[in-house]
Design a protein around this motif. Structure first.
Motif, PDB file in Angstrom:
ATOM      1  N   TYR A  35       0.859  -1.188   0.000  1.00 54.33           N
ATOM      2  CA  TYR A  35       0.000   0.000   0.000  1.00 54.33           C
ATOM      3  C   TYR A  35       0.895   1.238   0.000  1.00 54.33           C
ATOM      4  CZ  TYR A  35      -4.187   2.756   0.755  1.00 54.33           C
ATOM      5  OH  TYR A  35      -5.228   3.625   0.582  1.00 54.33           O
ATOM      6  N   ALA A  58      -5.309   0.510   4.353  1.00 51.78           N
ATOM      7  CA  ALA A  58      -4.295  -0.544   4.268  1.00 51.78           C
ATOM      8  C   ALA A  58      -4.613  -1.676   5.237  1.00 51.78           C
ATOM      9  CB  ALA A  58      -2.917   0.040   4.559  1.00 51.78           C
ATOM     10  N   ALA A  63      -2.955  -5.247   3.970  1.00 53.75           N
ATOM     11  CA  ALA A  63      -1.684  -4.980   3.287  1.00 53.75           C
ATOM     12  C   ALA A  63      -0.521  -5.601   4.052  1.00 53.75           C
ATOM     13  CB  ALA A  63      -1.485  -3.475   3.144  1.00 53.75           C
ATOM     14  N   MET A  66       3.489  -1.018   4.159  1.00 54.52           N
ATOM     15  CA  MET A  66       3.183   0.346   3.725  1.00 54.52           C
ATOM     16  C   MET A  66       4.457   0.951   3.153  1.00 54.52           C
ATOM     17  SD  MET A  66       0.036   1.693   4.440  1.00 54.52           S
ATOM     18  CE  MET A  66       0.393   3.420   4.708  1.00 54.52           C
ATOM     19  N   TYR A 235      -2.888   5.096  -2.435  1.00 55.54           N
ATOM     20  CA  TYR A 235      -3.958   5.922  -1.841  1.00 55.54           C
ATOM     21  C   TYR A 235      -4.210   7.141  -2.718  1.00 55.54           C
ATOM     22  CZ  TYR A 235      -6.393   9.176   1.206  1.00 55.54           C
ATOM     23  OH  TYR A 235      -7.300  10.065   1.713  1.00 55.54           O
TER      24      TYR A 235
END
Length: 469
Positions: A35, A58, A63, A66, A235
């Motif tokens: 993510y 996330a 996910a 990150m 995002y």
């Protein structure tokens, strides 16, 4: 039926009954879900809001890691500190790729991540707290920044070493190096001398534990992490979120406060309700709506602001002079504007940093003062100037006394010596009737009963004085 056929039939039945889903197939995919969150602008309240939404999404998607793609010169310390805390408490590993710059607040966020990767030519550091003009803030602010930079580096502690004398720690990221990025008084042999704020290049950062690798792009970062089979979800803030992020910017909030004050001021200068009131109302909605949606402005804070405006209007249009209602109105409106910028619960400010309160106070005070001064200037230019765009809406002509203009009615001067009757009781003021017309009058001597015959003895400032005949 063979054993293989029976297993296939059982698999089909369980699948159709919802006992298993596509994730429970016989072949388990090893693809990692990455993510990605972009921080490529100045760090503001909108950045913190986007970070919250990104981490929540996330987490909901499950996910595996990150990745923050960063290129920023910094921003507000408070929002950066909130992002830092979110990263440190994240159950999902967080990596950062510094594409070009991670200065000031960007350096703080980067140090909070589990691993740092930098592009050739990038830099990290220069975290001294400055004001809007670029001047260093007082040591109180620097002390706070030094402490959170050290604490963030310490959160990535290394091995504990026990010697004969005491217990020492070997850090993955040396806290003193993090402090040197803020304070130019810190001296580290072979790294930084006093009088300079520390900034690392990629090679220097790798040498001193502030970078895990050098990469040219995101795929190279993931390759160095050890992730080869992956899917990236990035995002993307919605249009509404972009608008909210723009409106909660402290600079924009200050401009909206100026528009509210200016609209109210100009509305008081013109008859009726018109365009200035519409501007003030729209600015008020644009100021409070995003703060309300963000959970900063509560219902009672907005109501407090509205009550303040009502009290000010009552003081101006209903009550003579300027007293308690006006003062309370100013206090309520000011308090509503300030508290709407703070994450307080009623009047409980526990956990709210003093810097946040000072930022809110400064924003409102500067905006109100600037709005008032600007309103006076624009009022003179637009309304009272001879060729201003709204000059026809105001009375600019002066009625000079030499030209025959006077401020009182002179027709009553001719009534001196005339007789009439007391239309009401005069004690001493009342009404009299002379030549079929009613006038206000004052008894010059004693009380005069209704119906008595009177005579006008003098006239002063459009006021008749009479005596009983």
């Amino acid at each position: 039926m063979t054993m293989k056929s029976a297993l296939l039939l059982a698999f089909f039945i369980l699948f159709t009954m919802g006992k298993i889903d596509a994730r429970d197939t016989l072949t388990v995919s090893s693809k990692k879900l990455v993510y990605k969150l972009n921080i490529k602008d100045n760090i503001m309240p909108g950045t913190w809001r986007n970070t919250q939404h990104a981490f929540a999404e996330a987490d909901s998607l499950g996910a595996d890691l990150m990745l923050i793609h960063m290129n920023t010169y910094g921003g507000t310390v408070l929002d950066a500190d909130s992002i830092r805390t979110k990263i440190l408490n994240s159950p999902i590993p967080v990596y950062v790729f510094i594409d070009n710059n991670a200065a000031s607040a960007g350096a703080l966020i980067s140090i909070a991540c589990d691993s740092i990767y930098m592009r050739k030519g990038a830099s990290i550091g220069a975290a001294t707290v400055v004001n809007q003009t670029g001047q260093a803030m007082p040591d109180k602010y620097q002390s706070y920044m030094r402490s959170i930079m050290r604490a963030t580096a310490e959160s990535h502690g290394g091995d504990t070493i026990i010697n004969a004398q005491d217990t020492t720690f070997r850090w993955f990221r040396d806290p003193i190096i993090a402090e040197a990025m803020v304070d130019d008084r810190v001296y580290i042999p072979g790294i930084i001398d006093t009088g300079k704020v520390l900034t690392f290049t990629p090679k220097e950062a790798m040498q001193h534990g502030y970078c895990e690798g050098i990469a040219e792009n995101v795929p190279e970062v993931l390759e160095q992490i050890g992730v080869s089979d992956y899917e990236i979800i990035e995002y993307e803030p919605s249009f509404i979120e972009k608008i909210i992020g723009f409106l909660v910017n402290p600079v924009v909030s200050g401009l909206l406060i100026m528009a509210i004050l200016g609209g109210i001021y100009f509305e008081m200068q013109t008859p009726g309700i018109g365009f200035p009131f519409a501007i003030a109302a729209i600015a008020a909605v644009a100021y409070f709506a995003p703060l309300y949606l963000e959970g900063l402005a509560a219902n009672w804070e907005i109501l407090l602001f509205i009550i303040g405006l009502i009290l000010i209007a009552v003081e101006i249009f209903v009550l003579p002079g300027f007293g308690i209602a006006g003062l309370l109105g100013i206090l309520f409106s000011f308090t509503g504007l300030v508290l709407s910028l703070i994450e307080n619960v009623v009047f409980n400010f526990d956990g709210i940093q003093p810097e946040k309160i000072m930022t809110a106070l400064t924003t409102v005070i500067i905006a109100l003062f600037a709005g008032f001064m600007l309103s006076l200037f624009l009022s003179k230019q637009m309304f009272t100037a001879q060729h201003g765009p709204f000059s026809r809406l105001s009375l600019n002509e002066v009625q000079e006394k030499e030209q025959g203009f006077i401020g009182v009615d002179t027709s009553m001067k001719s009534l001196k010596g005339k007789t009439g009757t007391a239309y009401t009781v005069l004690r001493p003021s009342g009404k009299v009737q002379i030549d079929g017309r009613i006038y206000d009058a004052v008894s010059n001597v004693g009380m005069i009963d209704r119906g008595s015959t009177i005579v006008v003895v003098k006239d002063e400032a459009a006021q008749l004085y009479v005596e009983k005949v």
